[in-house]
Write a protein that holds these residues in place. Structure first.
Motif, PDB file in Angstrom:
ATOM      1  N   ASP A  37      22.267  50.876   2.744  1.00 43.33           N
ATOM      2  CA  ASP A  37      21.311  51.834   2.186  1.00 43.33           C
ATOM      3  C   ASP A  37      20.727  52.779   3.221  1.00 43.33           C
ATOM      4  O   ASP A  37      20.096  53.779   2.864  1.00 43.33           O
ATOM      5  N   GLU A  95      31.442  57.952  -3.341  1.00 38.34           N
ATOM      6  CA  GLU A  95      30.918  56.882  -4.194  1.00 38.34           C
ATOM      7  C   GLU A  95      29.576  56.359  -3.686  1.00 38.34           C
ATOM      8  O   GLU A  95      28.666  56.073  -4.474  1.00 38.34           O
ATOM      9  N   ARG A  96      29.437  56.267  -2.357  1.00 35.64           N
ATOM     10  CA  ARG A  96      28.216  55.699  -1.761  1.00 35.64           C
ATOM     11  C   ARG A  96      27.156  56.763  -1.469  1.00 35.64           C
ATOM     12  O   ARG A  96      26.102  56.425  -0.907  1.00 35.64           O
TER      13      ARG A  96
END
Length: 416
Positions: A195, A228-229
């Motif tokens: 994150d 995607e991330r």
């Protein structure tokens, strides 16, 4: 090969941070240089891709000469009449870096700098600020995933994530915030992203490591993973870009569009340092007045030369030459592996890393053998050398260089 006053290790006041080959160059033209004693050498290094168009390309020299008669520096405190044309042309050359962006249109922005290392530092700062402003990452927590074997410059931040002891050791304390994974391993990249990750920063092909080409599926998988991330994909194209691989960007070999691209070296045409970060406008727009800058970045002389470089590339001729000559170039090098004169060869276009059997000598030994035969090249690590001929080299001159290489390798094999 050198004058007595400038022999190896005899540079007077000059700091000893380089170990050059024993030749002192006085003049240069195209693919050839001449030393102070009048001997000519074929340049197969091309300034680590800074001389993609050869020495003193007439179009680029003319652009510089004309600009020298007008204005050379304004600083970014004021605009000048070539800043927007250069940025627009470079954005158009690179093309859209965001879905739906028109070529050279509002989807792509250009931030001009000077050296390649400055461009990389700018990309790092941009990615971090984007992470804080857009992704909401906690202040001071942003991380960037990088590759082992990387080379992105020599600033203290950049060497903090180098694994080359010569580049890194003795320069700490190091800048935190980087995670190093094996080059070409997308699973390792995926495992390193969390994150706090704002970007993945890598060279499409690793130049300093010996022209290391990743597996074909690596960059497409990297593009899918970062999208995607919600992580930026940053391609360092300072050595690989601007025609070297037969495409404008090396990423085009895999049909990949990064979010940010760093360019340099060849962008200055071998005349002066010119670099830039080209990327998604929505990303580069996190930099606002006062947050980043450069006195010389985008100066009029740099823009004049850079614009001429972009126009040369816009014709597609340098890229086509790298593809056409690159085919015979690599076929000939592969033949040297088949005859056991080389341990291995890697590369694409007019760019190759050559591995010599360590029992026959070091990369330095091979470069010195080439020098004695009138050819310039440079070793990189151990028994590896790089070849990066100018994209403007003729087929006959390239053959001359490859014949000298075969001769030098044969001599080393017999000597050991």
């Amino acid at each position: 090969m050198r004058t007595a006053a400038a022999g190896a290790g005899e540079h007077g006041a000059l700091a000893h941070n380089y170990h050059p080959l024993p030749v002192t160059i006085a003049t240069a033209e195209g693919s050839w240089v001449t030393d102070t004693g009048g001997r000519r050498y074929l340049d197969l290094l091309a300034g680590y891709s800074a001389l993609n168009f050869g020495h003193r390309h007439p179009t680029l020299v003319d652009a510089a000469a004309r600009q020298l008669g007008r204005v050379t520096l304004t600083s970014r405190a004021f605009d000048h009449d070539l800043l927007d044309p250069f940025a627009d042309a470079l954005a158009a050359l690179v093309g859209p870096l965001t879905t739906g962006g028109a070529e050279g249109g509002p989807g792509t922005a250009v931030l001009p700098m000077n050296t390649g290392a400055e461009a990389v530092e700018t990309a790092i700062k941009t990615a971090r600020k984007w992470g804080y402003d857009v992704r909401g990452i906690a202040p001071g927590e942003a991380t960037i995933v990088v590759a082992s074997g990387n080379f992105h410059g020599r600033t203290t931040t950049v060497v903090s994530f180098s694994d080359d002891p010569d580049a890194r050791d003795g320069f700490g304390p190091y800048t935190p915030g980087f995670r190093v994974v094996p080059f070409g391993d997308v699973d390792a990249v995926a495992a390193a992203i969390d994150d706090t990750t704002v970007a993945v920063l890598m060279e499409p092909i690793q130049g300093e490591s010996g022209v290391v080409v990743p597996p074909d599926g690596f960059w497409p998988a990297l593009r899918a993973l970062t999208a995607e991330r919600d992580v930026l994909l940053v391609a360092d194209e300072i050595q690989s870009g601007l025609g070297r691989t037969g495409t404008t960007l090396a990423c085009e070999l895999w049909d990949v569009r990064p979010d940010l691209v760093t360019l340099g070296k060849a962008l200055g045409g071998g005349i002066l340092p010119v670099s830039a970060v080209v990327g998604r406008r929505d990303v580069l727009d996190v930099l606002t007045p006062g947050t980043h800058g450069s006195t010389f970045g985008g100066n009029p002389l740099a823009c004049a030369v850079g614009l001429a470089v972009v126009e040369l590339l816009g014709s597609g001729e340098p890229q086509a030459a790298a593809r056409a000559l690159g085919s015979s170039f690599h076929a000939r090098l592969a033949g040297l592996v088949e005859t056991d004169l080389l341990d291995g060869v890697r590369g694409v276009g007019l760019w190759a890393g050559l591995d010599l059997d360590p029992a026959r000598g070091t990369g330095r030994d091979l470069c010195e053998a080439l020098l004695s035969r009138g050819v310039l090249a440079k070793d990189t690590h151990g028994s590896t050398i790089r070849l990066a001929p100018p994209l403007t080299i003729s087929a006959d001159d390239l053959e001359t260089g490859l014949s000298a290489l075969e001769n030098a390798l044969t001599a080393l094999a017999h000597d050991r």
